[in-house]
Design an enzyme around this catalytic site. Structure first.
Site, short mmCIF file in Angstrom:
data_model
loop_
_atom_site.label_atom_id
_atom_site.label_comp_id
_atom_site.label_asym_id
_atom_site.label_seq_id
_atom_site.Cartn_x
_atom_site.Cartn_y
_atom_site.Cartn_z
N ILE A 248 0.83 -1.21 0.00
CA ILE A 248 0.00 0.00 0.00
C ILE A 248 0.87 1.26 0.00
O ILE A 248 0.56 2.24 -0.69
CB ILE A 248 -0.94 -0.04 1.23
CG1 ILE A 248 -1.96 -1.19 1.08
CG2 ILE A 248 -1.68 1.30 1.40
CD1 ILE A 248 -2.83 -1.45 2.31
N GLY A 319 3.36 -0.24 8.95
CA GLY A 319 2.61 -1.00 9.94
C GLY A 319 2.94 -2.47 9.85
O GLY A 319 3.44 -2.95 8.83
N ALA A 327 -4.42 -14.79 24.87
CA ALA A 327 -3.86 -15.72 25.85
C ALA A 327 -2.50 -16.27 25.40
O ALA A 327 -1.64 -16.56 26.23
CB ALA A 327 -4.83 -16.87 26.09
N TYR A 382 -3.00 -5.54 17.28
CA TYR A 382 -3.15 -4.76 16.03
C TYR A 382 -4.39 -3.86 16.09
O TYR A 382 -4.33 -2.67 15.76
CB TYR A 382 -3.25 -5.76 14.87
CG TYR A 382 -3.32 -5.15 13.49
CD1 TYR A 382 -2.19 -4.58 12.90
CD2 TYR A 382 -4.51 -5.16 12.76
CE1 TYR A 382 -2.25 -4.04 11.62
CE2 TYR A 382 -4.57 -4.64 11.47
CZ TYR A 382 -3.44 -4.07 10.91
OH TYR A 382 -3.50 -3.54 9.64
N LYS A 386 -4.65 0.16 15.85
CA LYS A 386 -5.36 0.83 14.75
C LYS A 386 -6.57 1.63 15.24
O LYS A 386 -6.96 2.62 14.62
CB LYS A 386 -5.78 -0.21 13.70
CG LYS A 386 -4.58 -0.86 12.98
CD LYS A 386 -3.76 0.16 12.20
CE LYS A 386 -2.69 -0.47 11.33
NZ LYS A 386 -1.92 0.50 10.57
#
Ligand SMILES: NC(=O)c1ccc[n+]([C@@H]2O[C@H](COP(=O)([O-])OP(=O)(O)OC[C@H]3O[C@@H](n4cnc5c(N)ncnc54)[C@H](O)[C@@H]3O)[C@@H](O)[C@H]2O)c1
Length: 476
Positions: A248, A319, A327, A382, A386
């Site tokens: 990207i 990113g 867990a 993540y 974000k």
């Protein structure tokens, strides 16, 4: 990873088999190419509820789309305003030909700013009901309203304007199989002039993978820049793009350069060779640097000031993912993802702002993710990073506005890149199909949305997060 399903569709036999099995047949999305001279071409129907405020801006914007044939619905009680606006702009507009059963529309635009109570919502039905089936492949539907939160002393109007969201998101689901999209644009009173860049983007093939979005256009001090032109909107601008060596980020760098910007392409030193290739191809500058290095924020500010006298556009794209259920997640997975995807961006913004390296009219555009909007299994780290990016946009927008700098975010859904190619096959296939357009997006789709926010014409866009996800069915 190639989209095998899509390749199957390219053969007649494949199409027949998929149809027979009742499987979704995604439409081929029309995308921007440099030979297009008109941002929308074909029949465009323009309507308004009585009292609408956007007729002039809609018509003025469309008068620059030489391939568009403007029409107004005969039944519209607001047609006088539309016709008057067209006369003023010297643009031809004709009544819809009710007898033309075969007539098809590339665009349907409805100004709903005049709707003051829920019974007037009927105007939506009256305008769209007869024509929605006639929307073409990759067609564009845009509804314009007033931001409900701005209607503090008018609860009936607030309710009716808020209702537009449900309407547009549902229409998007109904037209998605044709590759058509539907969006809602809330334009603040007296910010009407600022709506043009949004209308152009949403009506054009540049928004191919954007659907069911709600954008807010507000007032801005800047009223356009001298010498601005829509084919090279970023001419004379310096754009820093992080994570630009591939995926990207490389597409963002390419679109920025196409639009006239000088690109400073940043990526980790390990990606130096690919980064240099991107920079060379675009006449830009390669800047190998790890954004998490302690010295990185100062080094970025210093380089941009020393070599370019400052920066106009910052795209926080770098990113990583390190997926594991909470867990089972080792602590370094958590720390790394939060640091690269969120904390490093904050530190870079701080350094650039305190060094006064961002010029007035500056644009910060961040890359969030659908995970940050809706959460995702195995992505607590993540999704936290974000969602934090969206928080950064919310928090900074009013602060930066004082210096005529804007900050917005783009939240991609499933985009065909190395990151998604690495997903397990079943998850990858589900990610691709679970949206209204039934396919993954391309890196360029994210890049176009970023370029729209980065444009000097987008001064009225501040604090928005737009999803580029084809109306992903997960989350809002
Ligand atoms: N691909 C998708 O479907 C998708 C969906 C939602 C969001 N995104 C986001 O879009 C952005 C680009 O994703 P992509 O798919 O192109 O991924 P990618 O892995 O192909 O590219 C990310 C780039 O960031 C660079 N990078 C990583 N850590 C860095 C660091 N510390 N310093 C400098 N550069 C660093 C990498 O070297 C790489 O070139 C990311 O922020 C990602 O989270 C992608």
């Amino acid at each position: 990873m190639a989209d095998i399903y899509q390749s199957l569709l390219n053969s007649n036999l494949g199409k027949t088999l998929l149809n027979a099995a009742n499987l979704p047949v995604p439409a081929e999305l029309e995308r921007h190419n440099q030979s297009q001279t008109s941002f929308i071409s074909g029949n465009v129907l323009v309507g308004a509820a009585p009292g609408g405020r956007l007729s002039e801006v809609i018509i003025r914007t469309l008068s620059d789309a030489k391939g568009a044939h403007l029409q107004y619905p005969d039944a519209s009680s607001a047609r006088d305003e539309i016709v008057k606006a067209a006369e003023k702009a010297g643009t031809q507009i004709t009544p819809i030909d009710a007898n033309a059963e075969a007539a098809r529309f590339k665009g349907l635009i409805f100004d709903a700013t005049g709707i003051e109570n829920t019974s007037q919502l009927r105007a939506l039905y009256d305008f769209f009901h007869p024509v929605v089936k006639k929307i073409q492949e990759s067609g564009r539907i845009v509804v314009i309203g007033l931001p409900p939160e701005s209607l503090k002393n008018a609860p009936a109007q607030h309710i009716a304007q808020r209702a537009l969201e449900g309407f547009t998101r549902s229409v998007a689901k109904e037209v998605g199989k044709k590759g058509a999209t539907c969006q809602l644009v809330y334009v603040t009173r007296t910010a009407e002039k600022q709506a043009e860049s949004t209308l152009r983007f949403l009506l054009s093939p540049k928004s191919a993978f954007v659907s069911a979005q709600v954008l807010r256009v507000g007032k801005a001090k800047a009223d356009g820049e001298e010498g601005f032109n829509w084919t090279q909107p970023l001419k004379g601008k310096v754009a820093l793009v992080t994570g630009a060596s591939r995926g990207i980020g490389a597409a963002i760098a390419e679109v920025m350069a196409r639009d006239g910007a000088k690109v400073v392409a940043l990526d980790v030193p390990a990606a130096k060779e690919d980064l240099q290739k991107v920079a060379d191809r675009l006449g830009g500058v390669a800047f190998p640097l790890d954004i998490t290095d302690a010295q990185a924020p100062a080094a970025i500010a210093e380089k941009l000031k020393a070599e370019f006298g400052g920066v106009d556009i910052i795209v926080h794209n770098a990113g990583v993912t390190r997926d594991k259920t909470l867990a089972g997640m080792p602590e370094h997975f958590w720390d790394m993802v939060i640091n690269i995807n969120l904390s490093a961006e904050e530190r870079i913004n701080d350094a650039l702002l305190s060094a006064e390296a961002i010029r007035a009219g500056g644009r910060i555009v961040c890359v969030s993710s659908m995970s940050g909007v809706a959460g995702n299994f195995g992505q607590t780290n993540y999704a936290t990073s974000k969602a934090g990016v969206i928080g950064m946009v919310d928090a900074y927008a009013p602060i930066l506005a004082k210096n005529e700098i804007t900050i917005n975010a783009v939240a991609p859904g499933f985009i065909e890149t190395a990151m998604t190619a690495a997903m397990p096959m079943v998850m990858r296939e589900a990610g691709r199909r679970l949206n209204s357009l039934k396919q993954g997006g391309q890196p360029v789709d994210v890049a176009e949305a970023i370029a729209y926010f980065a444009s000097p014409a987008s001064a009225g866009l501040n604090g928005n997060t737009i999803r580029v996800c084809g109306q992903n069915l997960i989350g809002a």
